[in-house]
Structure formats: C-alpha cells, structure tokens
Design an enzyme around this catalytic site. Structure first.
Site, PDB file in Angstrom:
ATOM      1  N   GLU A  63      58.875  35.654  28.607  1.00 53.74           N
ATOM      2  CA  GLU A  63      58.343  34.456  29.247  1.00 53.74           C
ATOM      3  C   GLU A  63      56.826  34.336  29.129  1.00 53.74           C
ATOM      4  OE1 GLU A  63      57.773  33.187  33.860  1.00 53.74           O
ATOM      5  OE2 GLU A  63      59.760  33.883  33.283  1.00 53.74           O
ATOM      6  N   SER A  96      60.438  23.307  33.513  1.00 55.19           N
ATOM      7  CA  SER A  96      59.818  24.261  32.594  1.00 55.19           C
ATOM      8  C   SER A  96      59.298  25.491  33.328  1.00 55.19           C
ATOM      9  CB  SER A  96      58.659  23.595  31.843  1.00 55.19           C
ATOM     10  OG  SER A  96      59.114  22.531  31.045  1.00 55.19           O
ATOM     11  N   CYS A 130      63.054  27.970  23.318  1.00 52.81           N
ATOM     12  CA  CYS A 130      63.179  29.406  23.572  1.00 52.81           C
ATOM     13  C   CYS A 130      63.560  29.698  25.021  1.00 52.81           C
ATOM     14  CB  CYS A 130      61.877  30.126  23.224  1.00 52.81           C
ATOM     15  SG  CYS A 130      60.459  29.536  24.146  1.00 52.81           S
ATOM     16  N   GLU A 187      54.295  21.237  31.645  1.00 51.07           N
ATOM     17  CA  GLU A 187      53.822  21.552  30.281  1.00 51.07           C
ATOM     18  C   GLU A 187      54.198  20.429  29.320  1.00 51.07           C
ATOM     19  OE1 GLU A 187      55.781  22.553  27.552  1.00 51.07           O
ATOM     20  OE2 GLU A 187      57.740  22.997  28.407  1.00 51.07           O
ATOM     21  N   ASP A 188      53.326  20.203  28.343  1.00 52.12           N
ATOM     22  CA  ASP A 188      53.453  19.043  27.459  1.00 52.12           C
ATOM     23  C   ASP A 188      54.454  19.226  26.327  1.00 52.12           C
ATOM     24  OD1 ASP A 188      51.601  17.468  28.819  1.00 52.12           O
ATOM     25  OD2 ASP A 188      49.911  18.386  27.770  1.00 52.12           O
ATOM     26  N   ALA A 216      57.745  39.021  23.544  1.00 54.53           N
ATOM     27  CA  ALA A 216      58.312  37.715  23.193  1.00 54.53           C
ATOM     28  C   ALA A 216      59.068  37.120  24.370  1.00 54.53           C
ATOM     29  CB  ALA A 216      59.241  37.849  21.985  1.00 54.53           C
TER      30      ALA A 216
END
EC number: 1.2.1.70
Length: 453
Positions: free
Chosen positions: A187, A105, A53, A110-111, A185
């Site tokens: 960030e 990211s 996204c 982040e995973d 919807a």
C-alpha cells in the site's frame, strides 16, 4: 412485451476488505477480457470492469438481480467469499460514483482513479460491454468525480505517508528529474511510487515478489524497472531518493547498502523500520523516519475529511438525478411505442379516407384539403395521447411499472387490431369506463345516446 428495467449488480474486491492476493486473483487478465467473459454469461446484457492495484470491480446489467449475482459469482469463483462485497442496483450506482470521487481510495480524493475509471469505460466500450444503462452510470460517475475535484478540496494536500514522504523529500532535497528507488510493492510503497511518477525521471521498484513489483511498475507512466530485494545495494547506488515501505520484520537496507552512494535522501516509512540504525551517519545520506513524516499529513487529512462530507452529499444529489434519468428513459420507451402505434393507425385511416374521397370525387382531394385532413389527424393523435403520456411519466417517477407495462400491452408494436377487428361502441354513457367518462365532456357523452338514431 414488457419494458426491461435493466438491473445493475456489482461486485467489489478492494483494499478495504481483501488482501493483495485476493485482488490479484480477481483481476486475473485484462479489463477487456473480463468484460467479454461477463458478456458471455447467460442473461448479462452489459458489463464494466475496473482493475487497479488496489481494487478489482465488476458491474453487469441483467433483467433481475439474481441473474446478475449468479454471473458475478461465476466470474469471481476463485476469490474467497469474505473478500467480495456484492452490491445491489442502488449500491452499485452510488459505489461507482464514490470510487470515481476517490472516497473509496487508499488516499481519499486521489486523482489517478478518475483516469482509471475513464480508461475502463473505453475498454468496456471497445468490446461492446457498455449499453444504455452502464453508459449513463459510468458517465455520471465521471461527472461527479470531476465535480468533486473542482468544487471541493478533496484532492488537496498530501494525506498518505507515501505521498507525504515524497512531498517532504521534494521540499528538502528536490525530486524533479531524479532517479528514485521504491522498496516494497504494498500500500504505502504503491502510493510513494505514484507520487514519484510525475517528478522523477526514473523509478526502480524492488520487492521480494517480482510479479507484484512488475504490476506496480506497469502502472507508472515514467521509465520504470524492477529488481529483487537482493539488488537493493546496486539500485540505491543509482538512486537520488530511496523510499522503503516493506512489511519485513528485519532490516531491508543496512549501512553497507548505502555506503558510498553519495548524496541520497532515504525515507523509511515502514513499521517496523526497514533501514538499519547508523545509516543516517553515512556521509551524504539523510534518513527520515515515520515520526518526522507523519506530522506533514495531519492538516491535509482534516481538510479532505471535511471535503468528503460535501462530496457524499453531492453523490446523493447526482444519484437522484441518475434515477430520474433512468425512469424518464424507460417511460419514453413506452411513450414512443404508443405514438408509433398511433401513427400507424393514423396513416392507415388517412389512406382509407383519401381513397373514399377519390372514389366519390373525380378530382379527389386538393393538396390543401389533404393538408387539412392530415393536420386534423395529427392534432387528434396529439390531444388523445397527451394525458396518457403524462400519466406514464408520472408512473415512471413512482416506479409503477405495472401501469407502464399494461400501457405497452395496449399500445405496443404488433398489438394494434386489424382493420376488420372493429371495437364495440358503448350503447350509452353508462357503457363508457368510469375513468374515461370522468375525462369526457357532457357533449361527447351525449353522442353515445344518439348512436342508434
């Protein structure tokens, strides 16, 4: 015939320099469809596409950067030029590693992105997009991404307002098994929804643009549904936790929407605020704003920034390993061709020698004699090609592709002389090329002086 160096060219359309609209335009269609489209373009031998996204990225392999750039430009024709970041060979390889490590990211480290890169790799493999060059590149990116998370603190603590808001709610009210409403919807709303994905049993996404809400809902593994902003009151009534993060200038949630909802934790991380004043006074409703939540993220951000510096050094090291790997493989292509040609000549000359023995001796060669002759031929091939092999590997390390391609012309398949095309023997030592003469013993050189005797 020349060895192809396999140039990687990449293009990135991401949150760092493109709007959501531009990202959605670049990510039109599935990852596999995108890979197939790129493979259909002239000169493209491999392709890999990553879509989330917050980013749409494509990488292709071609014989030169111009061909790869043209293919990507055609693929992203509907995207504004200033939203596209074009990447050279080295930039592409390093960028892909940085993406897998989470350095690119919205939330550093982040995973989820690591799993998304792995899924994109499988998608590309499924339609024949991954060849030797991209296979090494993506596997190296996955490797360094895993190293970053096991050897550093890059993924520890909540650093975004979205994830911090969820952690804040979990510590004070509990979110495990809850129904959560995410309003927006963009960030922050996306990060909040992803933070709720594991603990919540259900996530409702409300947004003015339904398509964006649906896109976010599709990325969640828990049960997710989509409603319009005009249905926030009904969704809030079903929710235990509400996170609101729109870009609206007006209040999105008013006191009437929360009247009678019962025990509800409301996290307003929008700027300006989404929740109308007075909502905090409703029985059972606890409202927390940006000032309360931002303090949670400061310490974690500092730790991740420090870890990011370590990860960048790690990427530099792994990049050098990858380049060495590429160079060795390309040199090995030529070395293999050289040995293949030598093996053909050896086999032919062995047959000739054995035939002569059989013609001169009734019983021909014994099995032991045949083994000795063949062993001698093997030893000659190995010793004669030992120095050229090392020279080719040295040339690859130095990016001396002119030497490598020249060797391929000399030793490559299809270029060995026919048996009748005998080489010219030098009349004496002075007829031997200087470079070769320096490597020969005096005894070998003396043999040229006696050739006419």
């Amino acid at each position: 015939m020349t060895v192809e160096t396999g140039i990687v060219v990449g293009a990135s359309v991401s949150h760092s320099h493109a709007s959501i609209d531009q990202i959605e335009t670049a990510a039109d269609g599935s990852q596999q469809t995108a890979v197939e489209e790129l493979l259909s373009k002239e000169g493209v031998s491999e392709a890999f596409v990553l879509q989330t996204c917050n980013r749409a990225e494509a990488y292709v392999v071609a014989n030169d950067s111009e061909t790869g750039t043209a293919a990507l430009a055609g693929y992203l024709a509907g995207v504004d030029d200033d939203a596209i970041r074009m990447l050279s060979h080295n930039q592409s390889l390093k960028h892909l590693m940085a993406v897998a490590c989470g350095l690119e990211s919205l939330v550093i480290g982040e995973d989820q992105i690591l799993g998304q890169v792995r899924d994109a790799y499988e998608d590309a493999r499924g339609v024949g997009g991954v060849g030797p060059t991209l296979n090494d590149a993506v596997l190296k990116a996955l490797h360094v991404g895993e190293r970053a998370r096991t050897e550093t603190a890059i993924n520890e603590g909540a650093v975004s307002l979205g994830s911090a808001a969820v952690r804040f709610a979990a510590e004070r009210h509990g979110v495990t098994g809850s129904t959560a409403l995410v309003v927006g919807a963009g960030e922050m709303a996306t990060l909040a929804a992803k933070a709720l994905d594991d603990p919540a049993s259900r996530v409702i996404v409300a947004n003015r643009t339904r398509e964006r809400a649906e896109r976010l809902a599709e990325e969640l593994s828990t049960t997710a549904s989509v409603v319009g902003v005009d249905s926030v009151d009904e969704a809030a009534d079903a929710a235990d936790v509400v996170v609101s993060a729109t870009g609206s200038e007006d209040y999105v949630i008013d006191t009437a929407d929360l009247g009678g909802v019962g025990e509800t934790c409301v996290l307003d991380i929008a700027q300006p605020r989404d929740v109308a004043p007075g909502a905090d006074g409703i029985d059972g409703v606890a409202v927390y704003d940006l000032d309360t939540i931002e303090s949670v993220t400061d310490e974690a951000r500092a730790k991740r920034r420090e870890a990011a510096e370590t990860v960048e050094t790690m990427i530099d090291e792994e990049f050098e390993h990858l380049m060495t790997q590429y160079k060795r493989k390309r040199a090995d292509q030529v070395i293999a061709a050289m040995y293949e040609g030598a093996e053909r000549i050896k086999a032919r000359e062995l047959r000739t020698a054995v035939s002569k023995f059989e013609a001169e001796r009734e019983d021909g060669l014994s099995e032991r004699e045949h083994e000795i002759v063949e062993s001698m031929a093997d030893a000659l091939v190995g010793q004669l090609l030992s120095a050229p092999t090392q020279s080719l590997r040295d040339a690859a390390e130095e990016d001396d592709w002119a030497t490598i391609n020249a060797a391929l012309q000399l030793f490559g398949p299809g270029l060995e002389p026919e048996p009748t095309e005998l080489p010219t023997v030098p009349d004496g030592p002075e007829g031997v090329p200087e470079e070769l003469r320096e490597r020969m013993s005096s005894g070998m050189l003396e043999q040229f002086s006696t050739n006419d005797d």
